[in-house]
Motif scaffolding. Structure first.
Motif, PDB file in Angstrom:
ATOM      1  N   ILE A  52      47.659  -9.222 -36.210  1.00  0.00           N
ATOM      2  CA  ILE A  52      46.731 -10.331 -35.989  1.00  0.00           C
ATOM      3  C   ILE A  52      47.141 -11.447 -36.926  1.00  0.00           C
ATOM      4  O   ILE A  52      47.323 -11.231 -38.135  1.00  0.00           O
ATOM      5  CB  ILE A  52      45.279  -9.897 -36.232  1.00  0.00           C
ATOM      6  N   GLN A  53      47.331 -12.656 -36.364  1.00  0.00           N
ATOM      7  CA  GLN A  53      47.845 -13.748 -37.172  1.00  0.00           C
ATOM      8  C   GLN A  53      47.092 -15.040 -36.866  1.00  0.00           C
ATOM      9  O   GLN A  53      46.321 -15.111 -35.914  1.00  0.00           O
ATOM     10  CB  GLN A  53      49.347 -13.913 -36.939  1.00  0.00           C
ATOM     11  N   ASP A  54      47.340 -16.055 -37.716  1.00  0.00           N
ATOM     12  CA  ASP A  54      46.531 -17.273 -37.627  1.00  0.00           C
ATOM     13  C   ASP A  54      47.095 -18.315 -36.658  1.00  0.00           C
ATOM     14  O   ASP A  54      46.437 -19.309 -36.353  1.00  0.00           O
ATOM     15  CB  ASP A  54      46.343 -17.890 -39.012  1.00  0.00           C
ATOM     16  N   SER A  55      48.336 -18.107 -36.164  1.00  0.00           N
ATOM     17  CA  SER A  55      48.936 -19.044 -35.213  1.00  0.00           C
ATOM     18  C   SER A  55      50.185 -18.399 -34.614  1.00  0.00           C
ATOM     19  O   SER A  55      50.548 -17.270 -34.979  1.00  0.00           O
ATOM     20  CB  SER A  55      49.307 -20.357 -35.907  1.00  0.00           C
ATOM     21  N   LEU A  56      50.831 -19.134 -33.703  1.00  0.00           N
ATOM     22  CA  LEU A  56      52.079 -18.626 -33.120  1.00  0.00           C
ATOM     23  C   LEU A  56      53.202 -18.630 -34.149  1.00  0.00           C
ATOM     24  O   LEU A  56      54.158 -17.860 -34.050  1.00  0.00           O
ATOM     25  CB  LEU A  56      52.462 -19.467 -31.899  1.00  0.00           C
ATOM     26  N   THR A  57      53.060 -19.499 -35.137  1.00  0.00           N
ATOM     27  CA  THR A  57      53.998 -19.515 -36.272  1.00  0.00           C
ATOM     28  C   THR A  57      53.174 -19.246 -37.524  1.00  0.00           C
ATOM     29  O   THR A  57      52.775 -20.168 -38.243  1.00  0.00           O
ATOM     30  CB  THR A  57      54.710 -20.879 -36.362  1.00  0.00           C
ATOM     31  N   PRO A  58      52.866 -18.011 -37.778  1.00  0.00           N
ATOM     32  CA  PRO A  58      51.803 -17.653 -38.732  1.00  0.00           C
ATOM     33  C   PRO A  58      52.158 -17.932 -40.197  1.00  0.00           C
ATOM     34  O   PRO A  58      53.299 -17.857 -40.609  1.00  0.00           O
ATOM     35  CB  PRO A  58      51.622 -16.166 -38.490  1.00  0.00           C
ATOM     36  N   THR A  59      51.089 -18.259 -40.953  1.00  0.00           N
ATOM     37  CA  THR A  59      51.148 -18.287 -42.424  1.00  0.00           C
ATOM     38  C   THR A  59      50.340 -17.138 -43.015  1.00  0.00           C
ATOM     39  O   THR A  59      50.502 -16.791 -44.179  1.00  0.00           O
ATOM     40  CB  THR A  59      50.594 -19.614 -42.955  1.00  0.00           C
ATOM     41  N   THR A  94      40.826 -18.046 -43.366  1.00  0.00           N
ATOM     42  CA  THR A  94      41.359 -18.874 -42.271  1.00  0.00           C
ATOM     43  C   THR A  94      42.131 -18.037 -41.254  1.00  0.00           C
ATOM     44  O   THR A  94      42.946 -18.557 -40.502  1.00  0.00           O
ATOM     45  CB  THR A  94      42.274 -19.974 -42.842  1.00  0.00           C
ATOM     46  N   LEU A  95      41.875 -16.750 -41.241  1.00  0.00           N
ATOM     47  CA  LEU A  95      42.498 -15.852 -40.269  1.00  0.00           C
ATOM     48  C   LEU A  95      41.401 -15.115 -39.510  1.00  0.00           C
ATOM     49  O   LEU A  95      40.514 -14.515 -40.109  1.00  0.00           O
ATOM     50  CB  LEU A  95      43.416 -14.845 -40.976  1.00  0.00           C
ATOM     51  N   ALA A  96      41.475 -15.183 -38.163  1.00  0.00           N
ATOM     52  CA  ALA A  96      40.545 -14.465 -37.285  1.00  0.00           C
ATOM     53  C   ALA A  96      39.091 -14.807 -37.588  1.00  0.00           C
ATOM     54  O   ALA A  96      38.216 -13.942 -37.536  1.00  0.00           O
ATOM     55  CB  ALA A  96      40.768 -12.962 -37.387  1.00  0.00           C
ATOM     56  N   PHE A 103      45.322 -15.009 -33.268  1.00  0.00           N
ATOM     57  CA  PHE A 103      46.458 -14.732 -32.381  1.00  0.00           C
ATOM     58  C   PHE A 103      46.886 -13.288 -32.589  1.00  0.00           C
ATOM     59  O   PHE A 103      46.594 -12.677 -33.623  1.00  0.00           O
ATOM     60  CB  PHE A 103      47.624 -15.670 -32.677  1.00  0.00           C
ATOM     61  N   LEU A 104      47.608 -12.740 -31.580  1.00  0.00           N
ATOM     62  CA  LEU A 104      48.079 -11.366 -31.663  1.00  0.00           C
ATOM     63  C   LEU A 104      49.564 -11.328 -31.345  1.00  0.00           C
ATOM     64  O   LEU A 104      50.008 -11.814 -30.310  1.00  0.00           O
ATOM     65  CB  LEU A 104      47.315 -10.468 -30.680  1.00  0.00           C
ATOM     66  N   SER A 105      50.328 -10.760 -32.243  1.00  0.00           N
ATOM     67  CA  SER A 105      51.752 -10.534 -32.029  1.00  0.00           C
ATOM     68  C   SER A 105      51.949  -9.070 -31.651  1.00  0.00           C
ATOM     69  O   SER A 105      51.489  -8.165 -32.365  1.00  0.00           O
ATOM     70  CB  SER A 105      52.530 -10.878 -33.305  1.00  0.00           C
ATOM     71  N   ILE A 106      52.618  -8.840 -30.515  1.00  0.00           N
ATOM     72  CA  ILE A 106      52.797  -7.485 -29.994  1.00  0.00           C
ATOM     73  C   ILE A 106      54.295  -7.196 -29.949  1.00  0.00           C
ATOM     74  O   ILE A 106      55.062  -7.923 -29.298  1.00  0.00           O
ATOM     75  CB  ILE A 106      52.194  -7.364 -28.582  1.00  0.00           C
ATOM     76  N   LEU A 124      50.015 -13.806 -28.223  1.00  0.00           N
ATOM     77  CA  LEU A 124      48.880 -14.249 -27.427  1.00  0.00           C
ATOM     78  C   LEU A 124      47.807 -14.878 -28.320  1.00  0.00           C
ATOM     79  O   LEU A 124      47.584 -14.426 -29.450  1.00  0.00           O
ATOM     80  CB  LEU A 124      48.271 -13.066 -26.659  1.00  0.00           C
ATOM     81  N   GLN A 125      47.115 -15.886 -27.759  1.00  0.00           N
ATOM     82  CA  GLN A 125      45.918 -16.401 -28.423  1.00  0.00           C
ATOM     83  C   GLN A 125      44.716 -15.688 -27.831  1.00  0.00           C
ATOM     84  O   GLN A 125      44.689 -15.362 -26.646  1.00  0.00           O
ATOM     85  CB  GLN A 125      45.777 -17.900 -28.226  1.00  0.00           C
ATOM     86  N   VAL A 126      43.731 -15.426 -28.664  1.00  0.00           N
ATOM     87  CA  VAL A 126      42.571 -14.671 -28.222  1.00  0.00           C
ATOM     88  C   VAL A 126      41.875 -15.386 -27.061  1.00  0.00           C
ATOM     89  O   VAL A 126      41.799 -16.622 -27.024  1.00  0.00           O
ATOM     90  CB  VAL A 126      41.598 -14.446 -29.407  1.00  0.00           C
ATOM     91  N   ARG A 127      41.414 -14.624 -26.081  1.00  0.00           N
ATOM     92  CA  ARG A 127      40.697 -15.179 -24.938  1.00  0.00           C
ATOM     93  C   ARG A 127      39.194 -15.253 -25.254  1.00  0.00           C
ATOM     94  O   ARG A 127      38.560 -16.286 -25.079  1.00  0.00           O
ATOM     95  CB  ARG A 127      40.945 -14.303 -23.702  1.00  0.00           C
ATOM     96  N   ASN A 128      38.624 -14.145 -25.679  1.00  0.00           N
ATOM     97  CA  ASN A 128      37.204 -14.075 -26.043  1.00  0.00           C
ATOM     98  C   ASN A 128      37.102 -13.579 -27.489  1.00  0.00           C
ATOM     99  O   ASN A 128      37.771 -12.609 -27.872  1.00  0.00           O
ATOM    100  CB  ASN A 128      36.433 -13.150 -25.108  1.00  0.00           C
ATOM    101  N   TYR A 129      36.235 -14.232 -28.247  1.00  0.00           N
ATOM    102  CA  TYR A 129      36.139 -13.920 -29.680  1.00  0.00           C
ATOM    103  C   TYR A 129      34.666 -13.876 -30.082  1.00  0.00           C
ATOM    104  O   TYR A 129      33.891 -14.768 -29.736  1.00  0.00           O
ATOM    105  CB  TYR A 129      36.865 -14.994 -30.502  1.00  0.00           C
ATOM    106  N   ALA A 130      34.262 -12.835 -30.810  1.00  0.00           N
ATOM    107  CA  ALA A 130      32.880 -12.695 -31.307  1.00  0.00           C
ATOM    108  C   ALA A 130      32.926 -12.467 -32.812  1.00  0.00           C
ATOM    109  O   ALA A 130      33.586 -11.532 -33.286  1.00  0.00           O
ATOM    110  CB  ALA A 130      32.171 -11.542 -30.613  1.00  0.00           C
TER     111      ALA A 130
END
Length: 576
Positions: A52-59, A94-96, A103-106, A124-130
């Motif tokens: 689980i990461q904060d973007s497609l190019t994660p920090t 600042t993550l999830a 975002f999720l890296s698989i 992937l970027q999350v579709r639904n988030y709670a």
């Protein structure tokens, strides 16, 4: 009729890799839902291949360490995340924490489809988030008293990561039982890291209260904790679940105090005539006696040390102990110009003896060869007081007793008044007129001085002053004397004059020793053994006689005042 099955004339095996298509994240239920383009064997999913990461190019990212996967076979699977992974996510604010930073890296090959085709990699970027809306809970706590303040702390373990900065110490309370006995609201500072475990360092006032409230803090069975709703919050600012004082939770562990207390500093307060000792923690007052301490002028030499055995203390339990100096100890300090003047000539040594803290740890000794320097020396700003006086007319001496050592070099007897009774306007009063020499030692609480010849003679002629203890009082002006530090004497007004505590009268009246008759000047000169007031002489008590005849004086006039030699002027009749 039965139908015969057909045999395929050709077969092409499924060679298409399953593709991750979307994912949802519910932090309330801890479920990550992952969908694929086809059915996969979820029971064989390697969860550690998910990040689980904060973007497609994660920090920031968290690699999942495990989880429960369900169902075992399907195109959409649910992964219940481990608490440890949730905690890591919550520690990174600042993550999830929203749709925008989840975002999720698989990795490729972490799962197979039913024909053993490995999945393709995906981001992937999350579709639904709670977000997490469940309140955190306190699962256990421990009290560690093995260090000195400020390293006495509570270790608080929560059900999830909490924001250390949101902790409000005053909303936590310690008790000696689960029903809220002996409450101690907390105060202190916390560790800076957001985590499941937060360290609360306790303020010294709280530590002293714990130490002074046995059995609280002595064992787990007598140490309980409650907290209010806003005591702390999780990463999503959800307040913790309250624990009431009537349902306080018991400590998981108690680490006892094994640290010896020490004297951190001391103040010599000459104004209040005391030595104030500041210890690192609460001391059992009844175990302390002044004989344990000594003052000295050098840190490495106790040859001129002053033991305070004559002083006394208030024996209450405290980290601050005041030693009230006895009169003899205070006088000894005042008389020693090399001790108690500045901090750099005021040192203290400490013999522990039986002196202990509340956990019965002995106080560290302070060697007389490595004595502790005073943090402050407070000068005496209090006026000395005249406590009592005595009058000895046989010796013509007045003895003055003061509340502290005074400087006899500054004594001025002209500011001393004797009077017959306390009054604004007394019937009879005598202010000593001449300066006198003091016979007592300098810097003493006792001043002894000789009344001058003139004042003595005047005093003896006053019929209602200083004839007995009951008509002998004394008043004084501030200028009469100063103490060692130059503070003027506290005034004793005539209306508040103090009575003599001792009075010695002259044992014999003045008597004539010789006389001379001068017929040229028509005078009789009579010498006495002490000064008298000639104006009060009753001449009719004198008779001039020879062996054959005598003449009683009756009209003679004294022509001198207060003197040891009285001259009487004969009348014409007496002369004839």
């Amino acid at each position: 009729a039965s139908v015969e099955p057909l045999i395929s004339s050709d077969f092409t095996r499924d060679a298409t890799n399953p593709v991750p298509t979307q994912f949802n994240l519910d932090l309330n239920t801890y479920i990550l839902q992952l969908s694929f383009s086809e059915t996969v064997v979820a029971s064989q999913l390697d969860v550690t291949g998910l990040n689980i990461q904060d973007s497609l190019t994660p920090t920031q990212n968290v690699q999942l360490s495990g989880g429960i996967v369900d169902p075992p076979l399907g195109s959409t699977i649910n992964i219940t995340l481990l608490q440890s992974d949730i905690n890591q996510l919550n520690q990174q604010l600042t993550l999830a924490s929203s749709l925008d930073n989840t975002f999720l890296s698989i990795k490729a090959g972490i799962v197979l489809d039913t024909t053993n085709n490995p999945n393709d990699p995906a981001n992937l970027q999350v579709r639904n988030y709670a977000i997490d809306t469940s309140p955190p809970t306190l699962t256990n706590f421990s009290l560690d008293q093995s260090g000195n303040v400020p390293t006495v702390f509570l270790s608080l373990t929560f059900s999830e990561t909490v924001l250390a900065s949101s902790l409000v110490p005053e909303l936590f309370t310690l008790y000696s039982n689960s029903l809220g006995a002996n409450p101690i609201p907390l105060a202190g500072s916390t560790s800076v890291l957001d985590d499941v475990i937060v360290i609360l360092y306790l303020d010294s006032t709280v530590v002293y209260q714990i130490q002074n409230t046995p059995p609280l803090g002595r064992n787990v069975s007598s140490t309980f904790l409650s907290l209010q709703t806003d005591a702390i919050k999780d990463a999503f600012s959800v307040s913790i679940e309250m624990i009431s004082s009537f349902m306080a939770i018991q400590a998981y562990d108690i680490t006892a105090d094994f640290i010896s207390p020490y004297l951190s500093n001391f103040v010599l307060d000459l104004d209040k005539q005391q030595v104030v000792l500041y210890f690192s923690e609460i001391i059992q007052g009844h175990t302390f006696t002044p004989v344990n301490i000594a003052l000295q002028s050098l840190s490495f030499d106790n040859s001129t040390s002053l033991g305070l055995g004559g002083s006394f203390i208030n024996p209450s339990n405290s980290s601050t102990i005041s030693v009230m100096l006895s009169s003899s100890d205070f006088t000894a300090i005042k008389n020693n110009s090399d001790l108690g003047v500045f901090t750099n000539n005021t040192f203290l040594s400490l013999i522990t003896g039986s002196l202990v803290d509340l956990s019965r740890n002995f106080v560290n000794m302070i060697s007389p060869f490595n004595a502790l320097m005073a943090s402050n020396v407070i000068k005496d700003k209090t006026s000395p007081r005249l406590l009592s006086f005595s009058l000895d007319l046989l010796r013509d001496e007045i003895t003055l007793i003061f509340s502290e050592p005074v400087n006899q070099m500054n004594f001025d007897s002209r500011h001393i008044t004797l009077l017959d009774a306390p009054a604004v306007l007394p019937n009879v009063a005598l202010t000593l007129q001449r300066q006198v020499q003091v016979s007592s030692y300098n810097f003493s609480t006792v001043i002894i001085f000789q009344i001058t010849f003139d004042d003595s003679a005047t005093l003896k002629t006053l019929a209602t002053l200083a004839t007995r203890k009951e008509d002998t009082y004394l008043a004084s002006d501030p200028e009469a004397i100063t103490d060692v530090d130059g503070n003027l004497l506290e005034r004793i007004s005539q209306s508040n004059a103090i009575p003599a505590t001792s009075f010695v009268a002259k044992d014999t009246p003045s008597s004539p020793t010789s006389f001379i008759i001068d017929f040229n000047s028509r005078t009789i000169t009579i010498s006495f053994d002490d000064r008298v007031n000639a104006t009060q002489i009753q001449v009719d008590f004198f008779t001039i006689s020879s062996l054959s005849q005598s003449l009683q004086l009756f009209d003679t006039v004294p022509i001198s005042g207060i003197t040891q030699v009285v001259i009487l002027q004969l009348s014409d009749y007496e002369y004839t």
